[in-house]
Design an enzyme around this catalytic site. Sequence first.
Site, mmCIF file in Angstrom:
data_model
loop_
_atom_site.group_PDB
_atom_site.id
_atom_site.type_symbol
_atom_site.label_atom_id
_atom_site.label_comp_id
_atom_site.label_asym_id
_atom_site.label_seq_id
_atom_site.Cartn_x
_atom_site.Cartn_y
_atom_site.Cartn_z
ATOM 1 N N CYS A 31 -10.592 -7.525 5.179
ATOM 2 C CA CYS A 31 -9.938 -8.725 5.672
ATOM 3 C C CYS A 31 -10.576 -9.139 6.984
ATOM 4 O O CYS A 31 -11.111 -8.304 7.721
ATOM 5 C CB CYS A 31 -8.462 -8.464 5.905
ATOM 6 S SG CYS A 31 -7.623 -8.093 4.375
ATOM 7 N N TYR A 171 -9.809 -5.667 -8.325
ATOM 8 C CA TYR A 171 -9.259 -4.978 -7.148
ATOM 9 C C TYR A 171 -7.955 -4.260 -7.506
ATOM 10 O O TYR A 171 -6.955 -4.891 -7.857
ATOM 11 C CB TYR A 171 -9.047 -6.009 -6.042
ATOM 12 C CG TYR A 171 -8.501 -5.462 -4.734
ATOM 13 C CD1 TYR A 171 -8.703 -4.145 -4.330
ATOM 14 C CD2 TYR A 171 -7.823 -6.305 -3.869
ATOM 15 C CE1 TYR A 171 -8.215 -3.679 -3.120
ATOM 16 C CE2 TYR A 171 -7.325 -5.848 -2.654
ATOM 17 C CZ TYR A 171 -7.522 -4.536 -2.285
ATOM 18 O OH TYR A 171 -7.033 -4.074 -1.091
ATOM 19 N N HIS A 174 -5.171 -0.100 -2.365
ATOM 20 C CA HIS A 174 -4.253 -0.325 -1.245
ATOM 21 C C HIS A 174 -2.849 -0.733 -1.659
ATOM 22 O O HIS A 174 -2.121 -1.340 -0.860
ATOM 23 C CB HIS A 174 -4.847 -1.369 -0.285
ATOM 24 C CG HIS A 174 -6.192 -0.971 0.235
ATOM 25 N ND1 HIS A 174 -7.357 -1.617 -0.105
ATOM 26 C CD2 HIS A 174 -6.552 0.049 1.041
ATOM 27 C CE1 HIS A 174 -8.380 -1.019 0.474
ATOM 28 N NE2 HIS A 174 -7.917 0.001 1.171
ATOM 29 N N ASP A 265 -5.104 4.275 3.982
ATOM 30 C CA ASP A 265 -6.565 4.242 3.994
ATOM 31 C C ASP A 265 -7.068 3.625 5.295
ATOM 32 O O ASP A 265 -8.142 3.967 5.785
ATOM 33 C CB ASP A 265 -7.005 3.410 2.776
ATOM 34 C CG ASP A 265 -8.466 3.044 2.784
ATOM 35 O OD1 ASP A 265 -9.277 3.968 2.886
ATOM 36 O OD2 ASP A 265 -8.778 1.852 2.685
#
Length: 695
Positions: A31, A171, A174, A265
């Site tokens: 990000c 994806y 997370h 993470d």
Amino acid sequence: MTRDPRFDILFEPVKIGPVTAKNRFYQVPHCNGSGYRYPHTQAAMRGIKAEGGWAVVCTEWCTVHPSADTTPTASARLWTDEDVRTNALMTEAVHRHGALAGCELAHAGLYGHNSYTRIPTMGPSPRPMQPRDFPAQGRAMDKSDIRDLRRWHRRGVRRAIEAGFDIVYVYVGHSLTVFTDFLSPRINQRSDEYGGGIENRVRLLREVLEETREEADGSCAVAIRFCVDEQYGPDAMTAEDGRAVVEMLAEIPDLWDVNVGGFDDMLGSRFRKEGWEEPGIAFVKSLTTKPVVGVGRFTSPDTMVSMIKRGVLDLIGAARPSIADPFLPRKIEEGRAEDIRECIGCNICLASNSLTVPIRCTQNPTMSEEWRRGWHPETMPEKGSDARVLVVGAGPAGLEAARAAGQRGYQVALAEAGRELGGHLNAVCRLPGLAEWIRVRDWRVGQIAKLPNVTVYRESALTAEHVREFGFEHVIVATGASWRRDGVGARNFRPVQGHAQDHVLTPDDVLAGAEVRSPVVIFDDDTYVMGGCLAEKLAGEGHDVTIVTPFPQVSSWTLYTLDLAEIQRRLVASGVAVLANHNLAAISENAVEVTGVWGEPARRLKASSVILVTMRSPNETLYRDLVGDAGANAAAGIESVRAVGDCLAPALLSEAVFGGHEAARALDGPDVADQPFRIEQVPASFEPPLPWADS
Ligand code: ADP
Ligand code: SF4
């Protein structure tokens, strides 16, 4: 300089399906707070990474449909054909330097607030939305929703290819996307063929992965980013589930990008050290022939080599290390690994993204400034004159100002009152978990040592008279700040009654070794790390510690750095008593009086030592003395005097470094007061006309 042969292995090419990475340095998706909102900012930032030698440079998560709206975060998106163009800005910037561009396609599932699009959020089962800060529930997807999702993802793949991406992701990391929602039994409570055992929960992921391959049809590589163990307890997706998924899908993608721990993470260096994920991900390579990339905030080339040689990874993944030093690969390649500006794990980058502004970095003041300010992380404009520069104070701001002015070729003198360089950091980095923060000092001291035009004067506490005697043309004052000892801060506008007693201390006192006696009360009105760290340190030394804060949680701002939950756990584990939502009202000889911020009655807590963590006052005497006599300055040949860092406005470490850097650039720069940086404008368009407009 030439590369150290022991690092040769890092520069071997790696085939990823139909494309080839020129080396093993892989900027994994991260990000950046720019996303679709500031596409030029993002493109220039990614382009710099490619220039710095990363073989692969990826987007952040790039949502495929308005039902995966991550607003207020401005992540990447490919919702429309127009979005192709903004993403192409990035692929062009990356390709210009011979790197591959990766696109992390995603659907946010129950994580999407959809607060911009107002489409009801959806996931495998009806559940409260994942970020619990939004009081809404997601609806369960039926079969037609699943078909739609697959169609949207396929269309996203087509658009990603059109935008020029070389690697397209599915994806599943997370605990953030619809695919993790389906995999995680705590969220997926379906009874159809998409729920139940892992072979059912993986179904949607398998379908989408296969369709992504089909759609890519060899024109780009297909990657999966997969969290192999959420580490959220037995109800979540466990290591056993993760292993089963890798076994089932082993050869379908061209690349496995793996990590562990859901959001953890990304925890900072206070809680996670370099390479901490290895035990969780090491098994992946034994189950697939496809290349594997993983992260671990790697900054040491020796650790990277070891990861490859021991068969843990094929590609060295990095997000934060590539932010702190976009030129990390080039520095290793050019035999100057000691020049790497190592990430300190403070997570200010993540905090910026959480706050929906372009990411900033404590170590790298040029991060996100590439386009809007035209700043490059490695090169600076040559000095604009032969003027000499005096920097007073060798904390983070002064060190960066001296280093950057020196890099520009100026004659620089750096005067420091103490023996040690580093300012407040020297003490701060001795707090529990913050040792890596000293890299901010060490990198700058190391770079300054290489600059013959920068001279360091230790034990040189300067007054205005001294400064005028030197007669340098430019003076940068970086004399820092000191914690207040009267209790004034965010909550209290006037001094706290009883503050002027010997047992009332500041963080500066404690860090300088002042005697602390139990029971200790820490008043944390600061919201950042100091209060919690002091509590943990003192509890670790055997003290009986209570921390009082007017906020709902200790270190409440660390919500944005993602460290908040771990900080609370540490305090509990250290035996620190926490009294939230209470203000400090008065201090007596052996107690404090606290009042509840919501009207709870006053209470007394025993306290033999009271530590006030409220706010800092700039050490601005020198600056004020200097600017107070312009005539004397002119007579001494001084052309400019500027305060930077905490001496100007106490703030985060990142802002001290930024201030020092900016001051060095501004020595002869244009006057940018009216237009300090380029602003990204959304082109104004009234097409198609509003439905009620006259035709
Ligand atoms: P910042 O975070 O803004 O860099 P710090 O507090 O870390 O600020 O560092 C300020 C540094 O300035 C300290 O090392 C301090 O010893 C030094 N300093 C303060 N006053 C003077 C002075 N008058 N002359 C020289 N050095 C000074
Ligand atoms: Fe590392 Fe901190 Fe920079 Fe983020 S802000 S990249 S954690 S140094």
